[in-house]
Design an enzyme around this catalytic site. Structure first.
Site, PDB file in Angstrom:
ATOM      1  N   ASP A 104     -26.628   5.747  69.619  1.00 33.06           N
ATOM      2  CA  ASP A 104     -27.855   5.904  68.516  1.00 33.06           C
ATOM      3  C   ASP A 104     -29.024   6.251  68.900  1.00 33.06           C
ATOM      4  OD1 ASP A 104     -25.337   4.572  67.123  1.00 33.06           O
ATOM      5  OD2 ASP A 104     -26.513   2.602  67.229  1.00 33.06           O
TER       6      ASP A 104
HETATM    7  N1  URA Z   1     -22.737   0.469  69.348  1.00 33.21           N
HETATM    8  C1  URA Z   1     -23.581   0.700  68.679  1.00 33.21           C
HETATM    9  O1  URA Z   1     -23.976   0.260  67.608  1.00 33.21           O
HETATM   10  N2  URA Z   1     -24.501   1.810  69.004  1.00 33.21           N
HETATM   11  C2  URA Z   1     -24.538   2.619  70.318  1.00 33.21           C
HETATM   12  O2  URA Z   1     -25.469   3.397  70.292  1.00 33.21           O
HETATM   13  C3  URA Z   1     -23.354   2.362  70.947  1.00 33.21           C
HETATM   14  C4  URA Z   1     -22.299   1.453  70.685  1.00 33.21           C
END
Ligand code: URA
Length: 239
Positions: A104
């Site tokens: 993310d």
């Molecule tokens: N889980 C999440 O919530 N975000 C990420 O970027 C990777 C795994």
């Protein structure tokens, strides 16, 4: 062996049309001799542009320390991306350099990038169960039953029918924990904690298979050997 204009266009030097002009302008050599035919085939190692060998004619495999604030998308409408950290020429390669899975925008940590699409498919396939280790800080003290809930294989994420695969949980502090996943669902770590009533404040991926960031600073990348994930090399177990 590929055509000279293909090398230049696919490795991001310029467009196919410009590649033809570059050859005609004498900027491309094969075995040290100026090439005069843009359609001629040559071994990559024999080709030079403006006197320099071709830039990574094989393939790229990079380990990036993703900083927060960048997305893992090629769509410019989603904002600044991890690809902005790479040299311009690599951003124009075809096949494109792409991330192996995504982190993310607000997540930092280890992200692999490559232009080898079979590798992307292999390492993101749920069948391969590559362990990925995340460190999260939470908005409240860790509940005592978290390890059991995450390991149980029954945790349901909002809007999903299929429970999460068992995940290993380790408390690192009153509000800090490590979670090891073998799946890669959308926002999975944040949603797993949300399913237990807590909110992830910061999230960092510390490991992917056997790979770690080491002392690589945020925003920096290093190249990996292309055989890092060769079957049997041990960087990723497929059990
Ligand atoms: N889980 C999440 O919530 N975000 C990420 O970027 C990777 C795994």
């Amino acid at each position: 062996m590929r055509r000279l204009d293909q090398y230049l266009a696919n490795l991001g030097y310029c467009s196919r049309r410009q590649a033809r002009e570059w050859v005609e302008a004498g900027r491309v050599t094969v075995d040290g001799r100026v090439a005069d035919n843009f359609g001629a085939k040559a071994a990559a190692a024999a080709v030079a542009v403006d006197g320099a060998p071709l830039d990574h004619p094989g393939a790229l495999l990079l380990l990036l320390h993703k900083p927060v604030g960048l997305v893992c998308s090629h769509d410019e409408r989603e904002g600044p991306s991890v690809y902005s950290l790479l040299p311009e020429r690599w951003r124009r390669r075809n096949p494109a350099v792409t991330s192996i899975g995504r982190l993310d925008k607000d997540t930092s940590g280890l992200l692999l990038l490559t232009d080898l699409s079979p590798l992307v498919h292999r390492l993101t396939s749920p069948r391969h169960k590559v362990p990925k280790v995340y460190r999260a800080t939470l908005d409240r003290d860790l509940a005592p039953d978290l390890a059991a809930r995450f390991a149980g294989g029954t945790l349901l994420l909002e809007g999903e029918q299929e429970p999460c695969a068992p995940a290993a949980f380790r408390a690192l502090g009153p509000r800090e924990a490590e979670l090891t996943l073998t799946e890669g669902r959308y926002h999975q770590v944040r949603r797993m904690f949300a399913a237990t009533g807590s909110t992830v404040l910061t999230l960092h991926r510390a490991r992917f298979g056997d790979l770690e960031l080491g002392d690589l600073p945020p925003g920096q990348w290093r190249e990996l050997e292309l055989n890092t994930f060769a079957p049997g090399e041990g960087a990723v177990s497929s059990g």
